[in-house]
Design an enzyme around this catalytic site. Structure first.
Site, PDB file in Angstrom:
ATOM      1  N   ILE A  35     -10.546  12.166   0.385  1.00  9.20           N
ATOM      2  CA  ILE A  35     -10.678  10.724   0.172  1.00  9.20           C
ATOM      3  C   ILE A  35      -9.650   9.966   0.999  1.00  9.20           C
ATOM      4  O   ILE A  35      -8.548  10.451   1.242  1.00  9.20           O
ATOM      5  CB  ILE A  35     -10.597  10.338  -1.319  1.00  9.20           C
ATOM      6  CG1 ILE A  35      -9.217  10.619  -1.906  1.00  9.20           C
ATOM      7  CG2 ILE A  35     -11.675  11.063  -2.128  1.00  9.20           C
ATOM      8  CD1 ILE A  35      -9.025  10.083  -3.311  1.00  9.20           C
ATOM      9  N   CYS A  36     -10.020   8.787   1.439  1.00  9.88           N
ATOM     10  CA  CYS A  36      -9.151   7.950   2.263  1.00  9.88           C
ATOM     11  C   CYS A  36      -8.144   7.227   1.367  1.00  9.88           C
ATOM     12  O   CYS A  36      -8.512   6.423   0.530  1.00  9.88           O
ATOM     13  CB  CYS A  36      -9.993   6.933   3.034  1.00  9.88           C
ATOM     14  SG  CYS A  36      -8.993   5.804   4.013  1.00  9.88           S
ATOM     15  N   LEU A  37      -6.873   7.534   1.582  1.00 11.07           N
ATOM     16  CA  LEU A  37      -5.808   6.890   0.815  1.00 11.07           C
ATOM     17  C   LEU A  37      -4.761   6.261   1.716  1.00 11.07           C
ATOM     18  O   LEU A  37      -3.715   5.834   1.253  1.00 11.07           O
ATOM     19  CB  LEU A  37      -5.121   7.921  -0.094  1.00 11.07           C
ATOM     20  CG  LEU A  37      -5.980   8.545  -1.180  1.00 11.07           C
ATOM     21  CD1 LEU A  37      -5.212   9.650  -1.890  1.00 11.07           C
ATOM     22  CD2 LEU A  37      -6.423   7.498  -2.172  1.00 11.07           C
TER      23      LEU A  37
END
Length: 184
Positions: free
Chosen positions: A118-120
């Site tokens: 996931i993009c964090l």
């Protein structure tokens, strides 16, 4: 933590901060860090259960505590959507946050990297860097994965990219349904 709502700030305030600056290569210091990680995860899970907000199960997948696996879920339109969850502890941990993976969602959203990570980067990584080594796995779940699920799952469901398990037709069920349609 400006920009976070009061509920999130309250929950984060109840997750113990960690003090040991150690990664997987640091021997006894890493074992001490793992104890702190478990304490924080237990506290976070207890807070969630007390607020009727239980949304994940996670455990170390190996004795060294460098691989973690579990399940997370999000309720949208009164339906629970479950996803396998996994991540490895980076060698540079805790300076570098773990990259949380939801492999079953790989390729279904632009807010995800290859492999279902996931993009964090924009919202969470600067917060992690600012709070190193006090943040741990529980903080990554609370301030990284939880908001990501809240933002992405409704979009994925509404666009049809994610289906509820009750709406998915198994191949055997589809054959039976098509066979009964042909018989009528």
């Amino acid at each position: 933590m400006e920009g976070w709502d009061k509920g999130t700030k309250s929950v984060v305030g109840e997750i113990p901060l960690l003090s040991t600056r150690a990664g997987p290569r640091d021997g006894d210091a890493w074992r001490q860090r793992l104890k702190e990680e478990y304490r924080a995860l237990i506290a976070y899970t207890s807070v969630n259960k007390s607020k009727d907000n239980d949304w994940f199960r996670i455990s170390a997948a190996n004795p060294e505590g460098t691989r973690w696996e579990g399940t997370c879920w999000y309720v949208h339109n009164l339906r629970r959507y479950e996803f396998p969850l996994q991540f490895d502890i980076p060698i540079a941990y805790p300076q570098v946050a773990p990259e949380i993976e939801l492999p079953t969602l790989d390729g279904k959203t632009h807010k995800m990297y290859r492999g279902g990570k996931i993009c964090l980067t924009v919202h969470f990584k600067p917060l992690w860097a600012k709070n190193c080594p006090r943040f741990g796995i529980a903080h990554a779940l609370c301030l990284g994965l939880a908001p990501w699920l809240a933002a992405e799952v409704p979009i994925l469901v509404d666009s049809g990219m994610v289906k509820h398990k009750d709406d998915e037709v198994a191949p055997a069920d589809a054959a039976v349904a098509s066979g009964s349609a042909a018989a009528s």
